[in-house]
Design a protein around this motif. Structure first.
Motif, PDB file in Angstrom:
ATOM      1  N   ASN A 142       0.335  -1.179   0.031  1.00 32.87           N
ATOM      2  CA  ASN A 142      -0.136  -0.297   0.325  1.00 32.87           C
ATOM      3  C   ASN A 142       0.704   1.457  -0.096  1.00 32.87           C
ATOM      4  O   ASN A 142       0.347   2.148  -0.655  1.00 32.87           O
ATOM      5  CB  ASN A 142      -0.804  -0.019   0.841  1.00 32.87           C
ATOM      6  CG  ASN A 142       0.050   0.444   2.472  1.00 32.87           C
ATOM      7  OD1 ASN A 142       0.918  -0.455   2.393  1.00 32.87           O
ATOM      8  ND2 ASN A 142      -0.658   0.541   3.347  1.00 32.87           N
ATOM      9  N   PRO A 179       9.859  -7.131  -1.376  1.00 32.21           N
ATOM     10  CA  PRO A 179       8.447  -6.232  -1.317  1.00 32.21           C
ATOM     11  C   PRO A 179       7.357  -6.447  -1.823  1.00 32.21           C
ATOM     12  O   PRO A 179       7.312  -7.959  -2.333  1.00 32.21           O
ATOM     13  CB  PRO A 179       8.566  -5.273  -2.766  1.00 32.21           C
ATOM     14  CG  PRO A 179       9.279  -5.752  -3.890  1.00 32.21           C
ATOM     15  CD  PRO A 179      10.429  -6.797  -2.777  1.00 32.21           C
ATOM     16  N   ALA A 180       5.836  -6.441  -1.784  1.00 31.72           N
ATOM     17  CA  ALA A 180       4.490  -7.604  -1.244  1.00 31.72           C
ATOM     18  C   ALA A 180       4.874  -7.524  -3.569  1.00 31.72           C
ATOM     19  O   ALA A 180       5.245  -7.084  -4.269  1.00 31.72           O
ATOM     20  CB  ALA A 180       3.694  -5.988  -1.772  1.00 31.72           C
ATOM     21  N   GLY A 221       5.064 -14.313  -0.149  1.00 32.24           N
ATOM     22  CA  GLY A 221       6.020 -14.599   1.198  1.00 32.24           C
ATOM     23  C   GLY A 221       6.207 -15.835   0.782  1.00 32.24           C
ATOM     24  O   GLY A 221       6.953 -15.795   2.229  1.00 32.24           O
ATOM     25  N   ARG A 222       5.494 -16.781   0.854  1.00 34.29           N
ATOM     26  CA  ARG A 222       5.177 -17.403   1.375  1.00 34.29           C
ATOM     27  C   ARG A 222       6.618 -19.209   1.088  1.00 34.29           C
ATOM     28  O   ARG A 222       7.764 -19.207   2.019  1.00 34.29           O
ATOM     29  CB  ARG A 222       4.506 -18.923   0.716  1.00 34.29           C
ATOM     30  CG  ARG A 222       4.469 -20.111   1.696  1.00 34.29           C
ATOM     31  CD  ARG A 222       3.257 -21.396   1.251  1.00 34.29           C
ATOM     32  NE  ARG A 222       1.875 -20.360   1.668  1.00 34.29           N
ATOM     33  CZ  ARG A 222       0.461 -21.184   0.672  1.00 34.29           C
ATOM     34  NH1 ARG A 222       0.591 -21.710   0.100  1.00 34.29           N
ATOM     35  NH2 ARG A 222      -0.203 -20.166   0.805  1.00 34.29           N
ATOM     36  N   GLY A 229       9.705 -14.729   1.592  1.00 35.47           N
ATOM     37  CA  GLY A 229       9.129 -14.132   2.758  1.00 35.47           C
ATOM     38  C   GLY A 229       9.924 -14.972   3.495  1.00 35.47           C
ATOM     39  O   GLY A 229      10.478 -14.950   4.695  1.00 35.47           O
ATOM     40  N   THR A 234       6.339  -5.207   7.624  1.00 33.69           N
ATOM     41  CA  THR A 234       5.045  -4.297   8.494  1.00 33.69           C
ATOM     42  C   THR A 234       3.717  -5.053   6.472  1.00 33.69           C
ATOM     43  O   THR A 234       4.455  -5.377   5.956  1.00 33.69           O
ATOM     44  CB  THR A 234       5.056  -2.724   6.545  1.00 33.69           C
ATOM     45  OG1 THR A 234       5.627  -2.118   7.510  1.00 33.69           O
ATOM     46  CG2 THR A 234       3.602  -2.080   7.455  1.00 33.69           C
ATOM     47  N   GLY A 235       2.990  -5.197   7.411  1.00 33.20           N
ATOM     48  CA  GLY A 235       1.763  -6.246   6.928  1.00 33.20           C
ATOM     49  C   GLY A 235       0.797  -6.473   7.250  1.00 33.20           C
ATOM     50  O   GLY A 235       0.093  -5.797   8.399  1.00 33.20           O
ATOM     51  N   SER A 236      -0.114  -7.318   6.929  1.00 32.49           N
ATOM     52  CA  SER A 236      -1.183  -7.959   8.230  1.00 32.49           C
ATOM     53  C   SER A 236      -1.030  -8.273   9.210  1.00 32.49           C
ATOM     54  O   SER A 236      -0.014  -9.154   9.680  1.00 32.49           O
ATOM     55  CB  SER A 236      -2.190  -9.028   7.862  1.00 32.49           C
ATOM     56  OG  SER A 236      -1.323 -10.157   6.954  1.00 32.49           O
ATOM     57  N   ILE A 250       5.318 -14.773  11.558  1.00 36.49           N
ATOM     58  CA  ILE A 250       6.686 -14.210  11.646  1.00 36.49           C
ATOM     59  C   ILE A 250       6.972 -13.854  13.452  1.00 36.49           C
ATOM     60  O   ILE A 250       8.875 -14.557  13.241  1.00 36.49           O
ATOM     61  CB  ILE A 250       6.452 -13.090  11.024  1.00 36.49           C
ATOM     62  CG1 ILE A 250       6.665 -13.141   9.332  1.00 36.49           C
ATOM     63  CG2 ILE A 250       8.312 -12.440  10.820  1.00 36.49           C
ATOM     64  CD1 ILE A 250       6.708 -11.796   8.538  1.00 36.49           C
ATOM     65  N   GLY A 253      -2.018  -4.072  11.934  1.00 40.54           N
ATOM     66  CA  GLY A 253      -3.559  -3.767  10.810  1.00 40.54           C
ATOM     67  C   GLY A 253      -3.754  -2.738  11.803  1.00 40.54           C
ATOM     68  O   GLY A 253      -3.193  -2.258  13.171  1.00 40.54           O
ATOM     69  N   GLY A 254      -4.719  -1.646  11.497  1.00 39.76           N
ATOM     70  CA  GLY A 254      -5.959  -0.855  12.489  1.00 39.76           C
ATOM     71  C   GLY A 254      -6.835  -1.103  12.601  1.00 39.76           C
ATOM     72  O   GLY A 254      -7.523  -1.367  11.531  1.00 39.76           O
ATOM     73  N   GLU A 278     -10.395  -4.785  10.393  1.00 37.64           N
ATOM     74  CA  GLU A 278      -9.837  -4.455   9.372  1.00 37.64           C
ATOM     75  C   GLU A 278      -9.923  -4.725   8.229  1.00 37.64           C
ATOM     76  O   GLU A 278     -10.009  -5.550   8.023  1.00 37.64           O
ATOM     77  CB  GLU A 278      -8.530  -4.126   9.046  1.00 37.64           C
ATOM     78  CG  GLU A 278      -7.392  -3.668   8.542  1.00 37.64           C
ATOM     79  CD  GLU A 278      -6.279  -3.466   8.688  1.00 37.64           C
ATOM     80  OE1 GLU A 278      -5.651  -4.077   8.619  1.00 37.64           O
ATOM     81  OE2 GLU A 278      -5.911  -2.365   8.862  1.00 37.64           O
ATOM     82  N   PHE A 309      -9.569  -2.374   5.116  1.00 36.01           N
ATOM     83  CA  PHE A 309      -8.405  -2.130   4.121  1.00 36.01           C
ATOM     84  C   PHE A 309      -9.401  -1.355   2.760  1.00 36.01           C
ATOM     85  O   PHE A 309      -8.341  -2.272   1.571  1.00 36.01           O
ATOM     86  CB  PHE A 309      -7.050  -3.252   4.589  1.00 36.01           C
ATOM     87  CG  PHE A 309      -6.047  -2.898   3.916  1.00 36.01           C
ATOM     88  CD1 PHE A 309      -5.245  -1.591   5.129  1.00 36.01           C
ATOM     89  CD2 PHE A 309      -5.346  -2.362   2.980  1.00 36.01           C
ATOM     90  CE1 PHE A 309      -4.178  -1.131   5.303  1.00 36.01           C
ATOM     91  CE2 PHE A 309      -4.036  -2.180   3.078  1.00 36.01           C
ATOM     92  CZ  PHE A 309      -3.204  -1.479   3.530  1.00 36.01           C
ATOM     93  N   SER A 324      -1.430  -4.018  16.863  1.00 31.70           N
ATOM     94  CA  SER A 324      -0.878  -3.015  15.706  1.00 31.70           C
ATOM     95  C   SER A 324       0.940  -3.291  15.703  1.00 31.70           C
ATOM     96  O   SER A 324       0.783  -2.892  14.050  1.00 31.70           O
ATOM     97  CB  SER A 324      -1.735  -1.826  16.215  1.00 31.70           C
ATOM     98  OG  SER A 324      -3.073  -1.112  15.658  1.00 31.70           O
TER      99      SER A 324
END
Ligand code: NAD
Length: 479
Positions: free
Chosen positions: A150, A174-175, A206-207, A210, A225-227, A234, A250-251, A380, A382, A453
């Motif tokens: 994002n 990166p994503a 990611g799998r 990451g 940073t992520g979900s 992690i 999240g938030g 969230e 998003f 968060s």
């Protein structure tokens, strides 16, 4: 021919084991590029390169680090329109927002260029005679940086810049939705004068990528940073092998609107915080908690403003809300709209998939009146979905604001200094905004939250040193 985004490993550009495709969410017929996807072995080669570069970069002078980071910052700032265009095309935020993000990434590199010249330390007298004590900060070693889609320039910048400023070597992942932005950043870093292996870019899932980074015993620290789900996995894996971990997740950020607030201005902040960047911000104002005497008036203002928002192609002049980043995210947003209706939340606006001249992931911003326990008011989303929640008075509003597993950012709109001051002290969040949208932060001060968060030390500003360094205490006999 589509651009081919490659890995950058040990100072060289490498193709991937397989290929992925990066699409423009505003126009699915526009392919931003093909990108390399690494497997575990290729990721491990990047980790080894970062291990081998530790000595060269960890012992580099502050001046050299300053020059590298300053170069990157200057180039990001000079090319902000071009890089912002790539960002808007790949992620879908509007062009002005994307140019702003590219500039912010540049400012972050400039800030940490300065910090590299100011790495703090202390010299104290010992409690024993004839002994000096020094407290210094040293690099951690190899850090893995795993980022979401994002803020595909700013978030990597606020991890890469301090990691390098404090003498660490980096493997950056990166994503998968934004490989072009990761590649563009790496391309600048590849020309910045770093020793080979000090900065590595590995693209992929990611799998595969990451998880290999998280599980490698050669990686000393992980900043993610992520979900929440991925962050917690992690944390468990990294803690098991005692790697240092920093998580930003999240938030479900509240914006409290009190009866004494200038309502037009509060509505502007609410619309900006809830829907700009298509609501895809961890600091988005997704819960608008409004004091009862002004609730109906505020809800009507919000309904009108939300309906008037212009949704369209991210690169088109006049677009206020770009598309959602991906089909999966659009489906998630639409499913929360359905959940809201099913739970009996009162629908005020939006929440419909839209067609535009180009085929993309468009949705009209959604506004509901919700009960605090309903899922759309707790989880969230998003995406561009906000809930209005009625509060009896200030104390009730504060209690509702804090009634969430998250604690990233909390905002209040009020003319009362006493209530603003009380809220600043009692909001259970890492960041508090008074008469401002919850989203929109400065690049030179700490960023992060509490509760679900965040985990670990803060990012950005001088506080970044707490994560990216380890402290050493040295005693020297003076006699
Ligand atoms: P995500 O958790 O799916 O992915 C984030 C990164 O982790 C990606 O690079 C992904 O490839 C990687 N990843 C996925 N599975 C992994 C695994 N098993 N091991 C290691 N890495 C793995 O998140 P996303 O969808 O990219 O981003 C959206 C989320 O990010 C939202 O929840 C949002 O709140 C959060 N976010 C938080 C902040 C913050 O600072 N608090 C900022 C932006 C986004």
């Amino acid at each position: 021919m589509a651009t081919h985004f490659k890995h950058f490993i040990n100072g060289r550009w490498e193709t991937g084991v397989t290929l992925g495709v990066s699409e423009n969410p505003s126009d699915l017929s526009d392919i931003v590029g093909e990108f390399a996807r690494a497997d575990a072995a290729q990721t491990e080669s990047a980790i080894r390169a970062a291990v081998d570069a530790r000595e060269a970069w960890g012992s580099s002078t502050p001046q050299r680090r300053f020059e590298v980071l300053d170069f990157v910052g200057s180039e990001l700032l000079a090319r902000k329109e071009e890089l912002g265009t790539l960002l808007a095309r790949e992620e879908g935020k509007t062009l002005p927002e994307a140019i702003g993000e590219a500039a912010r990434a540049g400012m972050i590199f400039k800030f940490f260029a300065g910090e590299a010249l100011r790495i703090p330390g202390e010299r104290l007298a010992s409690v024993r005679p004839g002994v000096d004590v020094e407290v210094t900060r040293e690099p951690l070693g190899v850090v893995a940086l795993i980022t979401p889609w994002n803020f595909p320039l700013a978030i990597p910048a606020w991890k890469i810049a301090p990691a390098l400023a404090y003498g660490n070597t980096v493997v950056f992942k990166p994503a998968e939705l934004v490989p072009g932005c990761g590649w563009a950043l790496a391309e600048i870093l590849s020309r910045a004068g770093l020793p080979a292996g000090a900065f590595n870019l590995v693209l992929g899932s990611g799998r595969r990528v990451g998880q290999t980074l998280v599980e490698s015993p050669l990686v000393d620290a992980i900043s993610f940073t992520g979900s929440v789900t991925v962050g917690e996995a992690i944390l468990a894996a990294a803690s098991a092998r005692r790697a240092k971990v920093q998580l930003e997740m999240g938030g479900k950020n509240p914006l409290v609107v009190l009866a004494d607030a200038p309502l037009e201005r509060a509505a502007e902040h609410a619309v900006q915080g809830a829907f700009y960047s298509t609501g895809q911000r961890c600091t988005a104002s997704s819960r608008l908690i409004v004091e009862a005497p002004v609730f109906d008036r505020f809800a009507e203002l919000m309904r009108q403003r939300t309906r008037a928002l212009v949704v369209g192609h991210a690169l088109e002049r006049g677009t206020q809300i770009g598309p959602v980043v991906s089909r999966e995210q659009l489906e998630q947003d639409l499913s929360y709209v359905a959940i809201g209706r099913h739970e009996g939340a009162e629908w005020l606006a939006g929440g419909e998939a839209l067609e535009r001249p180009t085929r993309g992931h468009y949705i009209s911003p959604a506004l509901f009146v919700a009960q605090p326990k309903q899922r759309i008011a707790r989880e969230e989303v998003f995406g561009p979905l906000a809930c209005l929640i009625r509060a009896d008075d200030y104390e009730h509003a504060l209690a509702l604001a804090n009634d969430t597993p998250f604690g990233l950012c909390a905002g209040i709109c009020t003319d009362s200094l006493a209530k603003a001051t009380h809220f600043k002290r009692h909001a259970q969040a890492g960041m508090v905004m008074v008469n401002l949208p919850t989203a929109g932060v400065d690049p030179h001060v700490p960023f992060g939250g509490r509760k679900a968060s965040s985990h670990g030390p803060r990012e950005q500003g001088r506080h970044a040193a707490e994560f990216y360094t380890t402290v050493k205490t040295a005693y020297t006999a003076t006699g």
